[in-house]
Design a protein around this motif. Structure first.
Motif, short mmCIF file in Angstrom:
data_model
loop_
_atom_site.label_atom_id
_atom_site.label_comp_id
_atom_site.label_asym_id
_atom_site.label_seq_id
_atom_site.Cartn_x
_atom_site.Cartn_y
_atom_site.Cartn_z
N VAL A 191 0.82 -1.17 -0.01
CA VAL A 191 0.03 0.08 0.06
C VAL A 191 0.94 1.32 -0.04
O VAL A 191 2.01 1.21 0.58
CB VAL A 191 -0.74 0.01 1.37
N ALA A 192 0.34 2.34 -0.57
CA ALA A 192 1.20 3.45 -0.91
C ALA A 192 0.57 4.82 0.16
O ALA A 192 -0.74 4.85 0.08
CB ALA A 192 1.16 3.95 -2.13
N VAL A 193 1.35 5.27 0.98
CA VAL A 193 0.86 6.43 1.79
C VAL A 193 1.46 7.59 1.41
O VAL A 193 2.75 7.96 1.17
CB VAL A 193 1.09 6.18 3.11
N THR A 194 0.74 8.78 1.22
CA THR A 194 1.24 9.96 0.97
C THR A 194 1.93 10.79 2.13
O THR A 194 1.68 10.57 3.16
CB THR A 194 0.04 10.87 0.45
N ILE A 195 2.89 11.46 1.66
CA ILE A 195 3.87 12.39 2.84
C ILE A 195 3.71 13.84 2.19
O ILE A 195 3.80 14.04 0.80
CB ILE A 195 5.03 11.85 2.77
N ASP A 196 3.82 14.85 3.19
CA ASP A 196 4.10 15.89 2.55
C ASP A 196 5.26 16.60 2.07
O ASP A 196 5.27 17.50 1.12
CB ASP A 196 3.51 17.09 3.80
N GLU A 197 6.32 15.95 2.79
CA GLU A 197 7.75 16.45 2.19
C GLU A 197 8.58 15.37 2.78
O GLU A 197 8.50 14.62 3.71
CB GLU A 197 8.20 17.71 3.08
N LEU A 198 9.42 15.13 1.97
CA LEU A 198 10.78 13.98 1.95
C LEU A 198 11.88 14.67 2.49
O LEU A 198 12.53 15.70 1.69
CB LEU A 198 10.74 13.18 0.77
N TYR A 199 12.60 14.12 3.54
CA TYR A 199 13.80 14.90 3.71
C TYR A 199 14.93 14.05 3.63
O TYR A 199 16.29 14.37 3.56
CB TYR A 199 13.83 14.88 5.34
N GLY A 200 14.74 12.55 3.46
CA GLY A 200 15.77 11.67 3.00
C GLY A 200 16.25 10.84 4.44
O GLY A 200 15.35 10.36 5.15
N GLN A 201 17.43 10.57 4.54
CA GLN A 201 18.07 9.75 5.51
C GLN A 201 18.38 10.56 6.74
O GLN A 201 18.87 11.58 6.56
CB GLN A 201 19.25 8.96 5.02
N ARG A 202 18.01 9.95 8.09
CA ARG A 202 18.33 10.59 9.33
C ARG A 202 19.05 9.51 10.11
O ARG A 202 18.72 8.32 9.99
CB ARG A 202 17.22 11.37 9.94
N SER A 203 19.85 9.97 11.01
CA SER A 203 20.38 9.10 12.02
C SER A 203 20.39 9.74 13.44
O SER A 203 20.55 11.03 13.35
CB SER A 203 22.01 8.91 11.72
#
Length: 265
Positions: free
Chosen positions: A202-214
């Motif tokens: 299933v696909a869910v929408t997001i408002d903004e993608l930031y990438g990878q975080r640690s």
């Protein structure tokens, strides 16, 4: 009569040379063998010279810091060189993937010394509404632009429709509307997270993608004070980094929620 005989033999050589005797078969074989040996020696010598020229040319090119194109433009006459495959093309697929992982980690947001710190956690960072969230890499199958949608009659409002992704039908859910009751304003740079769930993705929408975080354990904060409403059911960990709060959102728990799985109105 004497004159006619003398005129008849005028212009002929006084005697004919005897034909040369043909060489013996043994002599022919010896001459052929000697010629073959000489040819082999000459070819070996040429190969050695070419190898030496290539080696010295490669060392000179590496020392000068020039590329092969720059060197070719500089030299008016350059000896032919055998192309050398880059070392990365000679590696096994496993080593290539390991190298790509190391390069990716070099761009991870956070301090380099945190990459091997105790309690390290990494994931995909994104925003839904006003909440900054992260989810584990093992929960996200892939990230896609918003695909073309086909409306489903009788579905709940947060089910945007069905998309055909490489021949597979994928339901697309407005995650913000499911969690907050407010519909997402879709735009051309919209992204969706593809989540694996029992019975199909299933696909869910997001408002903004930031990438990878640690994040590390020292950055952990109280998640209960950070999330409210439905978010609290899916966020049980949170971190603070650079004065920004991030909640670890469980997409796996979301996919097992009966209300989420029942999209019919």
């Amino acid at each position: 009569m004497a004159k006619r005989g003398k005129h008849k033999h005028k212009g002929r050589p006084p005697f004919a040379a005897a034909p040369a005797a043909p060489p013996s078969p043994a002599a022919v074989d010896d001459a052929s063998a000697a010629a073959d040996v000489d040819a082999d020696v000459e070819l070996d010598a040429q190969a050695d010279v070419q190898a030496d020229v290539q080696a010295s040319g490669a060392e000179a090119l590496e020392a000068s810091g020039m590329t092969a194109t720059e060197a070719g433009e500089t030299a008016s006459i350059a000896p032919a060189r055998v192309p050398v495959r880059p070392a990365r093309l000679l590696r096994s697929p496993f080593l290539a993937l390991a190298d790509y992982e190391q390069r990716s980690l070099a761009h991870v947001a956070g301090l380099p010394e945190q990459l091997d710190a105790p309690g390290l956690w990494r994931g995909v960072a994104y925003r839904v509404g006003r909440h900054r969230l992260t989810s584990g890499f093992d929960e996200v199958v892939e990230i896609l632009p918003l695909p073309a949608l086909t409306h489903v009659p009788g579905a709940l409002p947060w089910l945007l429709g069905i998309a055909n992704i490489r021949g597979s039908l994928l339901p697309v859910v407005d995650l913000k509307q499911f969690l907050e009751g407010e519909r997402t304003v879709l735009h051309e740079r919209q992204r969706v997270l593809v989540v694996r769930q029992p019975g199909g993705d299933v696909a869910v929408t997001i408002d903004e993608l930031y990438g990878q975080r640690s994040f590390v354990e020292a950055q952990a904060i109280d998640a209960s004070a950070l999330m409210d409403g439905r978010y609290a059911h899916f966020v049980d960990r949170a971190y603070r980094m650079n004065d920004q709060d991030w909640g670890v959102f469980s997409l796996e728990r979301l996919s097992r929620t009966p209300e989420f799985r029942q999209a019919a109105a």
